[in-house]
Design a protein around this motif. Structure first.
Motif, short mmCIF file in Angstrom:
data_model
loop_
_atom_site.label_atom_id
_atom_site.label_comp_id
_atom_site.label_asym_id
_atom_site.label_seq_id
_atom_site.Cartn_x
_atom_site.Cartn_y
_atom_site.Cartn_z
N ASN A 109 2.55 76.20 38.22
CA ASN A 109 1.16 76.66 38.13
C ASN A 109 0.16 75.63 38.65
N GLY A 110 0.68 74.55 39.24
CA GLY A 110 -0.18 73.57 39.90
C GLY A 110 -0.60 72.40 39.06
N LEU A 111 -0.30 72.40 37.76
CA LEU A 111 -0.67 71.28 36.90
C LEU A 111 0.24 70.08 37.15
N PHE A 112 -0.23 68.90 36.74
CA PHE A 112 0.55 67.67 36.90
C PHE A 112 1.11 67.21 35.56
N ILE A 113 2.39 66.86 35.54
CA ILE A 113 3.01 66.24 34.36
C ILE A 113 3.14 64.75 34.66
N LEU A 114 2.42 63.93 33.89
CA LEU A 114 2.49 62.47 34.05
C LEU A 114 3.51 61.92 33.07
N SER A 115 4.32 60.97 33.53
CA SER A 115 5.36 60.38 32.69
C SER A 115 5.44 58.87 32.92
N SER A 116 5.53 58.12 31.81
CA SER A 116 5.61 56.65 31.89
C SER A 116 6.56 56.15 30.81
N THR A 117 7.53 55.31 31.21
CA THR A 117 8.52 54.79 30.27
C THR A 117 8.36 53.29 30.08
N LEU A 118 8.11 52.88 28.84
CA LEU A 118 7.93 51.46 28.51
C LEU A 118 9.21 50.91 27.90
N LYS A 119 9.74 49.85 28.49
CA LYS A 119 10.96 49.21 27.99
C LYS A 119 10.61 48.26 26.85
N ILE A 120 11.43 48.29 25.79
CA ILE A 120 11.21 47.42 24.62
C ILE A 120 12.46 46.59 24.37
N GLN A 121 12.28 45.29 24.20
CA GLN A 121 13.40 44.40 23.93
C GLN A 121 13.51 44.11 22.44
N GLY A 122 14.75 44.02 21.96
CA GLY A 122 14.97 43.70 20.56
C GLY A 122 14.34 42.37 20.18
N GLY A 123 13.74 42.28 19.02
CA GLY A 123 13.09 41.06 18.59
C GLY A 123 11.66 40.95 19.06
N SER A 124 11.10 42.03 19.61
CA SER A 124 9.71 42.01 20.09
C SER A 124 8.75 41.76 18.94
N ALA A 125 7.66 41.08 19.26
CA ALA A 125 6.66 40.75 18.24
C ALA A 125 5.74 41.93 17.95
N PHE A 126 5.80 42.97 18.81
CA PHE A 126 4.93 44.13 18.64
C PHE A 126 5.69 45.26 17.98
N SER A 127 5.03 45.92 17.05
CA SER A 127 5.65 47.06 16.38
C SER A 127 4.91 48.36 16.67
N GLN A 128 3.67 48.29 17.18
CA GLN A 128 2.91 49.51 17.47
C GLN A 128 2.51 49.54 18.94
N TYR A 129 2.71 50.71 19.57
CA TYR A 129 2.40 50.91 20.97
C TYR A 129 1.56 52.18 21.11
N THR A 130 0.54 52.12 22.00
CA THR A 130 -0.34 53.28 22.21
C THR A 130 -0.34 53.66 23.68
N CYS A 131 -0.17 54.98 23.93
CA CYS A 131 -0.23 55.51 25.30
C CYS A 131 -1.51 56.31 25.45
N LYS A 132 -2.31 55.98 26.47
CA LYS A 132 -3.57 56.69 26.72
C LYS A 132 -3.50 57.39 28.07
N VAL A 133 -4.12 58.59 28.14
CA VAL A 133 -4.16 59.34 29.39
C VAL A 133 -5.61 59.37 29.90
N PHE A 134 -5.77 59.10 31.19
CA PHE A 134 -7.08 59.08 31.84
C PHE A 134 -7.12 60.14 32.93
N ASN A 135 -8.26 60.83 33.06
CA ASN A 135 -8.37 61.86 34.09
C ASN A 135 -8.62 61.25 35.46
N ALA A 136 -8.83 62.10 36.46
CA ALA A 136 -8.99 61.63 37.84
C ALA A 136 -10.25 60.78 38.02
N ARG A 137 -11.24 60.95 37.14
CA ARG A 137 -12.47 60.15 37.22
C ARG A 137 -12.32 58.81 36.52
N GLY A 138 -11.20 58.61 35.82
CA GLY A 138 -10.98 57.36 35.11
C GLY A 138 -11.44 57.39 33.67
#
Length: 278
Positions: free
Chosen positions: A193-222
Motif C-alpha cells: 500500500n506504499g507505506l514504509f516499514i522502518l527497522s533497526s537492530t541494536l546489539k547488546i553485549q553481556g555485562g553492559s552498564a545500561f539496562s534501559q533502551y529507547t527507540c524513537k521514530v522521526f518523520n521525513a521533516r525530522g
C-alpha cells in the motif's frame, strides 16, 4: 482515453477561437500545494473566476485528471462520471457552481502527485494544476528482544520497528535520553500500500552498564512522532534478592523457635524449684 484527448483538443481549439474574439474571460484558481492524511479525506481546491464582462456564465464541461492516470472525474453537458472514491467537494454541485474542487474520499499513497483541472464554460476554456502530498503518521514503535528472555549478563539484540510515510528514521537513546553513539543501520521495506516499514537492530553485549533502551521514530521533516522504551532485566541480581529474602525469613523462624525453647526451660526450672520448696 482517446475520446478524452479529442474532447480536450476540441475545447482548446474553441477557447483559442473565442479568445481571439475577446470572449475568453475564464480563470481557474487552484491551491498550489495540498497535504492529505493517509486513509482520510483530501480536498484539492479549485475555483472558477469570471471577468466582469461575463453575463450568466454556465459550465459545460469539467475534467479532473492525474498525471499517468485516466480521468478521475468528468462532467459533460449534464452527465457526471467518476472513478470510485472521487467526487466534487461540493455535495450539491451544479453547472452554476464555481467551486470545482475535487474530493478524495480515502487518501492512499498512490494519490500523491500532480492533478490538472480542465473547465469549459459558455464564456471560454481554462485549466490549472495542483499537487497533493500524502503523509501517514508513524505508529508507536515495537521492540522485539532476541533472545526473548534477554538479560544483562548475556549477549543479545533489540529490534525496533515502525510504519508510516514518507520515509523517516529510527534512533536509539540510552536511559539518560542521550543518543546512542554508534547508531545501527535503519532498514526500509515498502509495503504493497506504499507505506514504509522502518527497522533497526541494536546489539547488546553481556555485562553492559545500561539496562534501559529507547527507540524513537522521526518523520521525513525530522520531527519526533513516537517512542518506545525497553528494560533489560538483571536476573542474577533478582535471584540474589530472592535468596536474601528467603534467608531473612529463615533467620526469623529460627529466632522464634529459640525464644520458645528458652521460655519453656525457664518454666520447667521454676516448677522444680517451687516443688522442692514445698
Amino acid at each position: 482515453m482517446a475520446s478524452a484527448g479529442f474532447l480536450l483538443l476540441t475545447l482548446a481549439v474553441l477557447n483559442s477561437a473565442w479568445s481571439s474574439q475577446g470572449y475568453g474571460f475564464v480563470e481557474i484558481h487552484c491551491k498550489t500545494q495540498n497535504i492529505g492524511q493517509y486513509e482520510q479525506e483530501s480536498r484539492l481546491d479549485c475555483v472558477i473566476h469570471y471577468s466582469k464582462e461575463v453575463e450568466d456564465p454556465e459550465i459545460v464541461t469539467v475534467i479532473w485528471k492525474k498525471e499517468g492516470v485516466e480521468e478521475l472525474l468528468k462532467y459533460n453537458h449534464g452527465e457526471l462520471t467518476s472513478l470510485p472514491g472521487y467526487s466534487f467537494a461540493e455535495p450539491s454541485w451544479n453547472n452554476k457552481n464555481v467551486n470545482v474542487s475535487l474530493l478524495i474520499h480515502k487518501t492512499a499513497v498512490k494519490d500523491e502527485g500532480v492533478y490538472t483541472c480542465y473547465v469549459f464554460t459558455n464564456s471560454g476554456f481554462n485549466k490549472n494544476q495542483t499537487r497533493l502530498s500524502v503523509t501517514a503518521k508513524y505508529r508507536v514503535p515495537t521492540i522485539q528482544p532476541q533472545p526473548q528472555d534477554i538479560d544483562l549478563n548475556t549477549d543479545g539484540s533489540l529490534t525496533c520497528k515502525s510504519t508510516g510515510y514518507p520515509k523517516g528514521r529510527l534512533s536509539w537513546f540510552d536511559k539518560d535520553n542521550k543518543p546512542w553513539l554508534d547508531q545501527p543501520e535503519v532498514k526500509v521495506l515498502k509495503t504493497k500500500n506504499g507505506l514504509f516499514i522502518l527497522s533497526s537492530t541494536l546489539k547488546i553485549q553481556g555485562g553492559s552498564a545500561f539496562s534501559q533502551y529507547t527507540c524513537k521514530v522521526f518523520n521525513a521533516r525530522g520531527d519526533e512522532e513516537a517512542e518506545k522504551s525497553f528494560t533489560v532485566q538483571n536476573k542474577s541480581s533478582a535471584e540474589g534478592h530472592g535468596q536474601g529474602a528467603e534467608g531473612t525469613k529463615g533467620s526469623k523462624d529460627s529466632n522464634m523457635i529459640l525464644d520458645t525453647m528458652i521460655v519453656a526451660s525457664v518454666l520447667v526450672v521454676g516448677s522444680l524449684i517451687v516443688g522442692l520448696l514445698l
